[in-house]
Design an enzyme around this catalytic site. Structure first.
Site, PDB file in Angstrom:
ATOM      1  N   MET A  37      40.506  -4.482  11.267  1.00 54.90           N
ATOM      2  CA  MET A  37      39.898  -5.769  11.593  1.00 54.90           C
ATOM      3  C   MET A  37      39.895  -5.957  13.108  1.00 54.90           C
ATOM      4  O   MET A  37      40.897  -5.682  13.757  1.00 54.90           O
ATOM      5  CB  MET A  37      40.733  -6.881  10.953  1.00 54.90           C
ATOM      6  N   ASP A  39      37.370  -8.764  15.867  1.00 57.00           N
ATOM      7  CA  ASP A  39      37.068 -10.179  16.151  1.00 57.00           C
ATOM      8  C   ASP A  39      36.929 -11.094  14.936  1.00 57.00           C
ATOM      9  O   ASP A  39      36.332 -10.698  13.926  1.00 57.00           O
ATOM     10  CB  ASP A  39      35.718 -10.309  16.855  1.00 57.00           C
ATOM     11  N   GLN A  55      35.331  -8.804  11.893  1.00 58.41           N
ATOM     12  CA  GLN A  55      34.811  -7.455  12.113  1.00 58.41           C
ATOM     13  C   GLN A  55      35.688  -6.509  11.307  1.00 58.41           C
ATOM     14  O   GLN A  55      36.919  -6.488  11.484  1.00 58.41           O
ATOM     15  CB  GLN A  55      34.860  -7.115  13.608  1.00 58.41           C
ATOM     16  N   TRP A  63      38.385   1.531  14.058  1.00 55.63           N
ATOM     17  CA  TRP A  63      37.064   0.903  14.161  1.00 55.63           C
ATOM     18  C   TRP A  63      36.011   1.861  13.600  1.00 55.63           C
ATOM     19  O   TRP A  63      36.078   3.069  13.825  1.00 55.63           O
ATOM     20  CB  TRP A  63      36.803   0.596  15.636  1.00 55.63           C
ATOM     21  N   PHE A  98      27.723  -6.511  14.169  1.00 60.84           N
ATOM     22  CA  PHE A  98      28.726  -6.911  15.156  1.00 60.84           C
ATOM     23  C   PHE A  98      28.978  -8.414  15.064  1.00 60.84           C
ATOM     24  O   PHE A  98      28.432  -9.119  14.233  1.00 60.84           O
ATOM     25  CB  PHE A  98      28.254  -6.514  16.560  1.00 60.84           C
ATOM     26  N   ARG A 166      25.148  -9.429  22.858  1.00 60.70           N
ATOM     27  CA  ARG A 166      25.756  -9.590  21.523  1.00 60.70           C
ATOM     28  C   ARG A 166      26.624 -10.837  21.380  1.00 60.70           C
ATOM     29  O   ARG A 166      26.879 -11.544  22.322  1.00 60.70           O
ATOM     30  CB  ARG A 166      26.585  -8.344  21.188  1.00 60.70           C
ATOM     31  N   GLU A 222      31.911 -10.696  26.615  1.00 60.76           N
ATOM     32  CA  GLU A 222      31.788 -10.688  25.159  1.00 60.76           C
ATOM     33  C   GLU A 222      32.190 -12.043  24.565  1.00 60.76           C
ATOM     34  O   GLU A 222      32.894 -12.836  25.187  1.00 60.76           O
ATOM     35  CB  GLU A 222      32.707  -9.608  24.563  1.00 60.76           C
TER      36      GLU A 222
HETATM   37  C1  FRU Z   1      34.622  -7.594  20.932  1.00 59.91           C
HETATM   38  C2  FRU Z   1      33.497  -6.718  20.420  1.00 59.91           C
HETATM   39  C3  FRU Z   1      32.225  -7.522  20.337  1.00 59.91           C
HETATM   40  C4  FRU Z   1      31.453  -6.763  19.295  1.00 59.91           C
HETATM   41  C5  FRU Z   1      32.520  -6.323  18.358  1.00 59.91           C
HETATM   42  C6  FRU Z   1      32.250  -4.993  17.712  1.00 59.91           C
HETATM   43  O1  FRU Z   1      35.875  -7.217  20.536  1.00 59.91           O
HETATM   44  O2  FRU Z   1      33.356  -5.588  21.260  1.00 59.91           O
HETATM   45  O3  FRU Z   1      31.557  -7.674  21.557  1.00 59.91           O
HETATM   46  O4  FRU Z   1      30.490  -7.590  18.693  1.00 59.91           O
HETATM   47  O5  FRU Z   1      33.714  -6.262  19.096  1.00 59.91           O
HETATM   48  O6  FRU Z   1      33.176  -4.737  16.708  1.00 59.91           O
END
Ligand code: FRU
Length: 493
Positions: A37, A39, A55, A63, A98, A166, A222
């Site tokens: 996990m 964000d 996420q 990831w 994302f 994003r 971000e």
């Molecule tokens: C921030 C990030 C976001 C992106 C996501 C991808 O931690 O890099 O900018 O949308 O994680 O998992």
């Protein structure tokens, strides 16, 4: 052809995630159902529940192609998992779904706005083209909007990167219309926040560059969030690649900017900036405006620069912070753990005016799921130089919270927490204090230590993976200090 990516992920997390018992997780901090996990996404109130998406890559603790995991709660503490909400299974998001956000619609649906990414080898083969997409659902099942993407790099001023565009944060204005901010940067990687408006949530128009950076504060910005609070406007964002200086840590950090907003031009005028959190594990904040008027913030209690992979037999990676109520006072952002946490307080231990001139343990003060407030002050002027609280302590291991009144700094240190990893384990930062007096509210939840300094003027959020058998707490002063302690065990029973 109907994609199998979502049903497969749902089946996998159901079969494998259900094998993880609740004792293997924090008590009240959200973790992924299984796997990885990062964000928080789609933090919103909808049909009587708080919804928190994340996420998510269920298959490993690393990831991978991003899905959105999903959990709901009535009190932001007891989380119930719902099936994976969205998966990378359409053309505009084939590389991943994302980060993004969510709002409730007038027709009773729940609208998710997220970044769809598609792999390209334009620059190198690790690059994604990024656009903003929608999915509509009922709080459990979501359908991708056939008109996706709804925002792409066309239609916004030239010079911005399509590879770093994003994390839309959507909200509704009082008149029901929609706004969103999206993180971005120029082609030479200077952070920008883009501001858009829409009448219906589907057709979007670019308004302005809300604010940006000359390159002195990292690169891409971000996970932006933007809202009015107590008469100020607050911009939260997480810049990447920050270079260390006397106000910022290096790497990925989160900053809060306070200021005013010229609504007509869509320009934010900054008045001050602060680090909301001075811990090791804090990134990618997201807020919601609750129906009761509270502005509540969550964040990933982890950071790209300090990832400590968990022990092999723990099948989840990543936690969210305890949700926090935000307020602005005297031009500063304050954070308090949500008040619902007080309903979990059991078995108070209250001690006043305890002299600390050596290492001392107090009867009844131990545990790994606790809420403890410690007021520290000198016995007489300048009578102590250093104060330490150790938590998660046993014969071999401990984690330190250290305050040095002369240096006016607070240090979190997990070097001796039992880690076998060489990532950063210590963070020191100057804190507001008053003649050697400081107040620390410490929230422990099995694998984390969160500290609220001086009623939330600053916080420090940190993960510890120390074995749960280490549950001691001790106090120590170099010199003579006096403390008041108010400690509760936290439980749902
Ligand atoms: C921030 C990030 C976001 C992106 C996501 C991808 O931690 O890099 O900018 O949308 O994680 O998992």
């Amino acid at each position: 052809m109907i994609s199998h990516i979502l049903p497969e992920a749902r089946r996998f997390e159901e079969e494998e995630g259900n094998k993880i018992s609740s004792e293997e997780r924090p008590l009240f901090h959200l973790t992924p159902k299984i796997g990885w996990m990062n964000d928080p996404n789609g933090f919103s109130q909808y049909n009587g529940y708080y919804h928190l998406f994340y996420q998510y890559y269920p298959y490993t603790k690393k990831w991978g192609p991003m899905h959105w995991g999903h959990a709901i709660s009535k009190d932001l503490l007891r989380w119930e998992y719902l099936p994976v909400a969205i998966a990378p299974d359409t053309n505009p998001d084939a590389g991943g779904c994302f980060s993004g956000s969510a709002v409730a619609m007038d027709d009773g649906t729940h609208l998710l706005m997220y970044t769809g990414v598609v792999k390209t080898d334009d620059i190198d083969n690790d690059t994604f083209i990024q656009t903003q997409c929608l999915a509509i659902g009922d709080g459990k099942d979501y359908t991708k909007y056939e008109g996706n993407p709804v925002i792409d790099i066309n239609g916004i001023p030239e010079g911005l990167s399509k590879y770093d565009f994003r994390d839309p944060k959507i909200w509704r204005e009082k008149d029901g219309t929609f706004r969103c901010v999206v993180g971005g940067c120029t082609t030479d990687r200077k952070g920008r926040i883009l501001y858009f408006r829409s009448n219906d949530g589907f057709k979007w128009e670019f308004i302005s560059i809300l604010t940006g950076n000359d390159g002195s504060l990292g690169t891409m910005w971000e996970c932006p969030d933007f809202f009015e609070l107590d008469g100020k406007y607050v911009l939260l964002t997480s810049p990447q690649d920050v270079m260390m200086n006397d106000r910022h840590f290096s790497g990925n950090i989160t900053i809060a900017k306070l200021g005013t907003f010229d609504e007509e031009k869509g320009i934010f005028h900054e008045e001050s900036e602060q680090l909301p959190d001075i811990g090791i594990d804090f990134y990618a904040t997201q807020t919601l405006l609750a129906e009761d008027g509270r502005r509540i913030m969550t964040a990933w209690m982890q950071n790209w620069d300090s990832i400590v992979y968990t022990e092999k037999d723990i099948r989840w990676f990543g936690q969210m912070i305890v949700p926090r109520e935000l307020s602005v006072r005297d031009g500063k952002l304050y954070q308090q753990p949500i008040r619902e946490l007080e309903t979990m307080r059991k078995d108070p231990v209250i001690r006043k005016n305890v002299l600390i001139d050596d290492r001392i343990r107090l009867d009844g003060v131990s545990g790994r799921t606790i809420d403890m407030t410690v007021n520290i002050r000198p016995e007489s002027e300048n009578s102590y130089r250093k104060f330490e609280i150790r938590v998660a302590e046993d014969e071999d291991r401990y984690t330190s919270l250290i305050f040095r009144p002369r240096g006016k700094n607070f240090e979190f240190n997990r070097t001796h927490s039992g880690t076998r990893r060489a990532v950063i384990h210590m963070r020191k930062y100057s804190v507001p204090e008053n003649g050697g007096e400081i107040k620390l509210r410490i929230i422990l939840d099995r694998y984390s230590v969160e500290v609220f300094i001086n009623d939330g003027e600053m916080t420090s959020s940190n993960v510890i993976m120390t074995d749960l058998s280490a549950n001691g707490i001790s106090f120590w002063a170099e010199g003579r200090a006096v403390i008041d302690v108010e400690k509760y065990d936290l439980s749902f029973d």
